[in-house]
Write a protein that holds these residues in place. Structure first.
Motif, short mmCIF file in Angstrom:
data_model
loop_
_atom_site.label_atom_id
_atom_site.label_comp_id
_atom_site.label_asym_id
_atom_site.label_seq_id
_atom_site.Cartn_x
_atom_site.Cartn_y
_atom_site.Cartn_z
N GLU A 4 1.51 9.69 -6.67
CA GLU A 4 2.62 10.06 -6.08
C GLU A 4 4.45 10.26 -5.97
O GLU A 4 5.11 11.18 -6.77
CB GLU A 4 2.40 11.27 -4.69
N LYS A 53 3.89 15.46 -1.72
CA LYS A 53 4.33 13.66 -1.61
C LYS A 53 3.23 12.56 -1.67
O LYS A 53 3.26 12.16 -1.73
CB LYS A 53 5.48 13.67 -1.54
N GLN A 65 -6.35 5.39 -2.47
CA GLN A 65 -6.29 4.80 -2.94
C GLN A 65 -8.10 4.71 -2.85
O GLN A 65 -8.07 4.17 -3.19
CB GLN A 65 -6.10 3.62 -2.06
N MET A 91 1.78 4.69 -3.73
CA MET A 91 1.30 5.37 -3.45
C MET A 91 1.71 6.34 -5.32
O MET A 91 2.89 6.48 -5.62
CB MET A 91 2.17 6.67 -2.58
N LYS A 112 8.94 15.87 -19.25
CA LYS A 112 9.15 16.94 -17.64
C LYS A 112 8.38 18.03 -18.48
O LYS A 112 7.29 18.56 -17.85
CB LYS A 112 10.01 17.21 -17.15
N GLN A 127 -2.34 18.96 -13.43
CA GLN A 127 -2.44 19.10 -11.73
C GLN A 127 -2.44 20.31 -10.73
O GLN A 127 -0.98 21.02 -11.61
CB GLN A 127 -1.77 17.82 -11.69
N ALA A 128 -2.24 20.26 -10.25
CA ALA A 128 -1.72 21.72 -8.82
C ALA A 128 -0.53 21.15 -8.14
O ALA A 128 -0.53 19.63 -8.26
CB ALA A 128 -3.15 21.85 -7.89
N LYS A 129 -0.44 21.81 -7.54
CA LYS A 129 1.20 21.32 -6.62
C LYS A 129 0.60 20.84 -5.60
O LYS A 129 0.17 21.22 -4.35
CB LYS A 129 2.15 22.57 -6.50
N VAL A 130 0.76 18.80 -4.98
CA VAL A 130 0.55 18.79 -4.10
C VAL A 130 1.49 17.70 -3.64
O VAL A 130 2.63 17.47 -4.12
CB VAL A 130 -0.67 17.46 -4.42
N ASP A 172 1.01 -1.52 -0.28
CA ASP A 172 0.10 -0.33 0.13
C ASP A 172 1.27 1.09 -0.22
O ASP A 172 0.57 2.09 -0.59
CB ASP A 172 -0.88 -0.04 1.24
N GLU A 182 4.78 9.64 -9.74
CA GLU A 182 4.28 10.81 -10.93
C GLU A 182 4.95 11.69 -10.05
O GLU A 182 4.37 13.44 -10.00
CB GLU A 182 2.91 10.98 -11.37
N SER A 183 6.12 11.87 -8.65
CA SER A 183 6.53 12.95 -8.81
C SER A 183 7.11 14.25 -9.62
O SER A 183 6.84 15.46 -9.12
CB SER A 183 7.72 12.88 -7.93
N ASP A 184 7.55 13.81 -10.45
CA ASP A 184 8.24 14.96 -11.38
C ASP A 184 7.41 15.66 -12.38
O ASP A 184 7.20 16.97 -12.37
CB ASP A 184 8.88 13.75 -12.82
N LYS A 185 5.79 15.46 -12.36
CA LYS A 185 5.03 16.01 -12.34
C LYS A 185 4.84 16.78 -11.43
O LYS A 185 3.64 18.23 -12.08
CB LYS A 185 3.80 15.18 -13.19
N SER A 186 3.97 16.10 -10.76
CA SER A 186 3.76 17.54 -9.20
C SER A 186 4.12 18.47 -9.40
O SER A 186 3.84 19.73 -9.43
CB SER A 186 3.11 16.59 -8.39
N GLU A 187 6.16 18.84 -9.24
CA GLU A 187 6.89 19.70 -9.50
C GLU A 187 6.50 20.83 -11.19
O GLU A 187 6.81 21.60 -10.37
CB GLU A 187 8.63 18.94 -9.36
#
Lengths: 323, 181, 398
Positions: free
Chosen positions: B171, C322, C78, B169, C190, C317-320, B165, B174-179
């Motif tokens: 995020e 991790k 989830q 996650m 990116k 997407q907005a910045k969220v 679980d 896809e961490s590069d995306k949120s940045e």
């Protein structure tokens, strides 16, 4: 004895083939109206799929639930089937090609057609299933209600033709030059067709089966070959009632302008063509109409069709005496 | 919404507007009167739902509350007004030792099934309910599944949070995306 | 002894003879859980006297999956996977209120483009749900053909949803702060993020035009049919007052004459930017409930066409953070789903998952009115009324 056997064999063969043709017509008509391919794989473009269908049902297990009234449950389908086949005995396919040219042919046909009711009712009752019971009762109520307009619609034809023999009725139409539907029995014909649709238990009068309400009505508990018999007799009934309608109203085995001396050759083809056209109308109705409610069905029979057919008889009788 | 909240505030002292949701807290003895009042005076005729929260410090599923709470059942109803955007959450607390409260069926017919659900899931007794019996659970089922003390068998077999679980996650992949965003 | 010759008595005797009724025992008919018209596994225990229905007791729970309990042991990302299985006919719509609730608690502002994509897909889900209703309802009143047309047309819409989200029924496409990068789009770097698939606008325009045509066709094929009118007009009339007290929402409520649409009332998606009508019925009978839904399909198609034209550019997407932790607080977010008001009451305690998640589903409240409506109906009407409520068992039992 041999003659009887030949006649019975002929009857069964024609009725069964008629049922198969009507099955193909129904299913192909459905797929055409519903924008989908339909059966394609058995035979030429799926046109002999009913044979595969029959084989499929025959090899399936014949399940008989434990609580049913066994002898009644087992024999009910046969009862329905026999009454269907017997009905065809009086339908002339040409002046000579008729199993029994009875003096009271119309009377015989109508009497036999109501026998099927008992088969349906016993099937519903003996199944020990509430849905089946309700289906059986609906069927009984419906068949009794529509028996009357069916008979009364034919009375007009009988008055006009002055005979109850079906061959006689057709001969009369040849004599007249036009079929009865043109010669004054149009209302009678419409009433007959509506009542016949109800007798066949087809949409929009299919409450005894009503698969969205009663799952499969009186057939719910049937499976395998017994279900197949119900299934075939439904189409057989459709075929035979259409044939009777063409005989009574549409001039039977004869069409105007064709030479009457050749009628023995083209008779069967003409009758089957007329039957198929009527059958196609029923198919089109089946795949485009919703189902009536039970009380609306009874209202239609008792409040509209029966009075209308009585008026029809009156008018026919007056015309007959007056002209 | 502000306007409606001010109106509510005049009649109910313990009213809050948080995260665009108006909540009023009432005493369980005023449960019926409050709803009657809200229906007739504030025109909140639409009964949205009724449910409960089991507040407990010792839980067998999920996370325990961060701050210690006094064990109780919180009963919540949601009422709204169809013509406008007005919506209100009514909340009350009852003790766990004797969980009972008056039924709302007389006021809102739609409370019937919601109360039956809360009855079987939490074991709360609704007084004067016409037929307080199980709604979802089969006959002979023991226990009240939505209680925090009721174990979730699959989580007993595999403790929460399982390794998979946490790893899965979205995020992280896809961490590069949120940045970017 | 009653004197039978007394004129008064004669009168009463003659009346008695007309109104005489045979005492019959009611039969208990068990409809479902396995029945062609119960949309899954609803069970109705009906007391019938011949064709007349006297007392109906719905038995639920055959589809109960305990989502409220399951949500307590899951993290917020989830839970979207769970919630789009609630009303599986319109899977996408179920995610929206939940995600909006989580975003509201976290105070995240979602980019406009993501909101527009959400809106388009929500309306598509509504259209596909109403297509299913149209076909199924015709089937229930006995017309066998329309379901084939409906399914064929719905498939076009589902194809579009699939081209964006990768799933026909359970998209799981929303993320806290926006939407997932679309499936089947360009490369992922990116700078060049994945977006709507190529040709999406063009295909959508074609499909929405088809939807409008299909709705017109349904109006002719089903609505114009005399038998259908006979079966549905003045059948199962529901008054606005009863509907409100029972919490009945959505098209059923609007068919009863209440102009209530949460799309105009709440701001979970930018509906205020588009022009559309809210179809309202007059009598609250089965026909109106059918009619409202068909008209809604057209309006939804119009919304989608407008949204396509005014699609803003920008990030998805907005910045969220991790690891998504929702701060302490509680909120209730409701949305207009195809079947009515769907809402999530999220009670967060600042953890990875909610402390309590109450799921308010439309069908649950909508069918709680069944015993009231079916009192005294005929058996065929029972099917017609039940079908007109358009419920999905996953939405009832959760």
């Amino acid at each position: 004895m041999t003659e009887v056997l030949i006649k019975v064999g002929f009857l069964a063969a024609v009725a069964l083939n008629g049922a198969i043709i009507f099955t193909i017509m129904d299913v192909k008509g459905a797929s055409w109206m519903q924008r989908r391919p339909g059966p394609l794989h058995v035979g030429l473009r799926g046109f002999i799929f009913p044979l595969a269908e029959i084989l499929k049902f025959v090899q399936k297990e014949d399940i008989i639930p434990t609580e049913v009234d066994r002898p009644v449950f087992k024999w009910a389908p046969a009862y329905v089937m026999v009454s269907c086949v017997a009905l065809f005995a009086v339908v002339p396919m040409s002046p000579t090609l008729v199993v029994a040219d009875l003096e009271l042919g119309v009377f015989f046909a109508l009497a036999i057609s109501s026998l099927g009711t008992i088969g349906v009712l016993t099937a519903g009752w003996s199944s020990a299933n509430k849905y089946s019971l309700m289906g059986g009762l609906r069927a009984a109520g419906q068949l009794i209600a529509y028996e009357l307009p069916l008979i009364l619609a034919v009375v007009g034809v009988v008055i006009q033709a002055e005979t109850m023999s079906l061959v006689g009725i057709v001969e009369k139409q040849i004599e007249w030059g036009v079929p009865f539907v043109v010669g004054g029995q149009i209302i009678g014909f419409l009433i007959f067709m509506v009542a016949a649709t109800a007798e066949m238990m087809r949409v929009p009068f299919d409450m005894p089966i009503g698969e969205s309400e009663l799952t499969m009505g009186f057939m719910t508990e049937y499976s395998g070959i017994r279900f197949l018999i119900f299934y075939i007799s439904e189409y057989m009934n459709m075929f035979i009632l259409c044939a009777i309608a063409s005989t009574l109203f549409l001039g039977g085995y004869h069409v105007p302008l064709l030479p009457t001396e050749w009628v023995n050759f083209y008779g069967p083809v003409v009758l089957l063509t007329k039957t198929a056209i009527l059958g196609f109308i029923l198919v089109a109705i089946r795949w485009s109409q919703p189902r009536f409610r039970e009380d609306q069905l009874q209202n239609l029979a008792w409040k509209i069709l029966i009075p209308a057919s009585l008026v029809n008889i009156l008018v026919t009788a007056v015309m007959k005496v007056g002209f | 919404m502000e306007e409606f909240f001010n109106k509510i505030k005049e009649s109910f002292t313990d009213a809050t507007l948080e995260f665009e949701t108006i909540t009023i807290k009432v005493d369980s003895t005023e449960w019926i009167e409050t709803h009657q009042n809200l229906r007739d005076q504030f025109n909140l005729k639409f009964f949205s739902w009724l449910s409960a929260i089991d507040w407990d410090n010792e839980v067998s599923v999920g996370e325990a509350p961060k701050e210690s709470v006094s064990p109780s059942f919180e009963i919540i109803t949601c009422l709204s007004d169809l013509a406008n955007t007005n919506l209100i959450i009514v909340s009350t607390s009852i003790v766990k030792s004797d969980p009972k409260i008056k039924s709302l069926v007389e006021i809102y017919a739609g409370a019937n099934w919601h109360e039956r659900e809360a009855f079987e899931m939490f074991g709360i007794n609704f007084e004067n309910h016409p037929n307080l019996e199980k709604l979802y659970l089969p006959d002979g089922y023991e226990g009240n599944p939505m209680l925090k003390s009721f174990e979730l068998i699959s989580r007993e077999v595999k403790p929460w949070p399982g390794e998979v679980d946490v790893e899965g996650m979205p995020e992280e992949s896809e961490s590069d995306k949120s940045e970017d965003g | 002894m009653v004197n039978a010759l007394d004129p008064q008595n004669i009168n009463s005797f003659s009346e008695a003879s007309v109104s005489v009724e045979i005492e019959t025992e009611d039969m208990t008919l068990n409809i479902g859980p396995q029945h062609p018209s119960t949309h899954g596994v609803l069970r109705l225990v009906a007391k019938v006297d011949g064709e007349k229905v006297h007392d109906v007791k719905p038995v639920l729970g055959y589809m109960h999956r305990g989502y409220e309990k399951l949500a307590e042991v899951r993290t917020y990302p989830q839970i979207t996977t769970l919630v789009n299985r609630i009303d599986w006919v319109a899977g996408f719509s179920n995610e929206i209120p939940f995600i909006t609730g989580a975003e509201r608690l976290m105070e995240i502002e979602v980019p406009e483009r993501a909101k527009h994509i959400r809106l388009i897909l929500t309306e598509m889900a509504r259209i596909s749900s109403h297509f299913v209703f149209n076909g199924a309802y015709a089937l229930e009143v006995g017309a066998l053909t329309p379901i084939f047309y409906a399914m064929e047309d719905r498939e076009r819409v589902l194809d579009l949803i699939e081209s964006v989200t990768g799933g026909r029924f359970h998209p799981n496409f929303n993320r806290i702060g926006g939407v997932k990068p679309a499936a089947g789009a360009g490369p992922t770097t990116k700078k060049d993020i994945q977006d709507l698939p190529a040709g999406f606008y063009r295909d959508t325009k074609v499909a929405m035009q088809k939807v409008i045509e299909a709705a017109d066709q349904f109006q002719n094929l089903i609505g114009g049919n005399e038998v259908f009118k006979k079966r549905t007009k003045n059948v199962g009339v529901l008054t606005a007052e009863t509907a409100e007290a029972f919490g009945v929402s959505g098209p059923i409520l609007r068919a009863s004459g209440v102009k209530s649409d949460l799309r105009t009332q709440t701001d979970y998606l930018p509906y205020d930017q588009f022009e559309y009508d809210i179809p309202v019925g007059e009598n609250g009978d089965c026909y109106d409930r059918w009619d409202v839904r068909v008209k809604e399909m057209v309006e939804s198609a119009k919304i989608v066409l407008q949204a396509i034209d005014s699609m803003p550019s920008g990030p998805l997407q907005a910045k969220v953070p991790k690891v998504i932790k929702v701060p302490k607080g509680r909120t209730y977010v409701r949305a207009e789903n195809p079947k009515g008001e769907m809402g999530y009451y999220i009670v967060s305690d600042g953890g990875l998952g909610p402390y309590r998640l109450k799921v308010r589903t439309a069908s649950f409240s909508n069918i709680s009115i069944l015993p009231n409506m079916l009192e005294g109906a005929l058996l065929p009407d029972l099917i017609a009324i039940m079908g007109s409520l358009d419920f999905v068992l996953g939405d009832v039992d959760r």
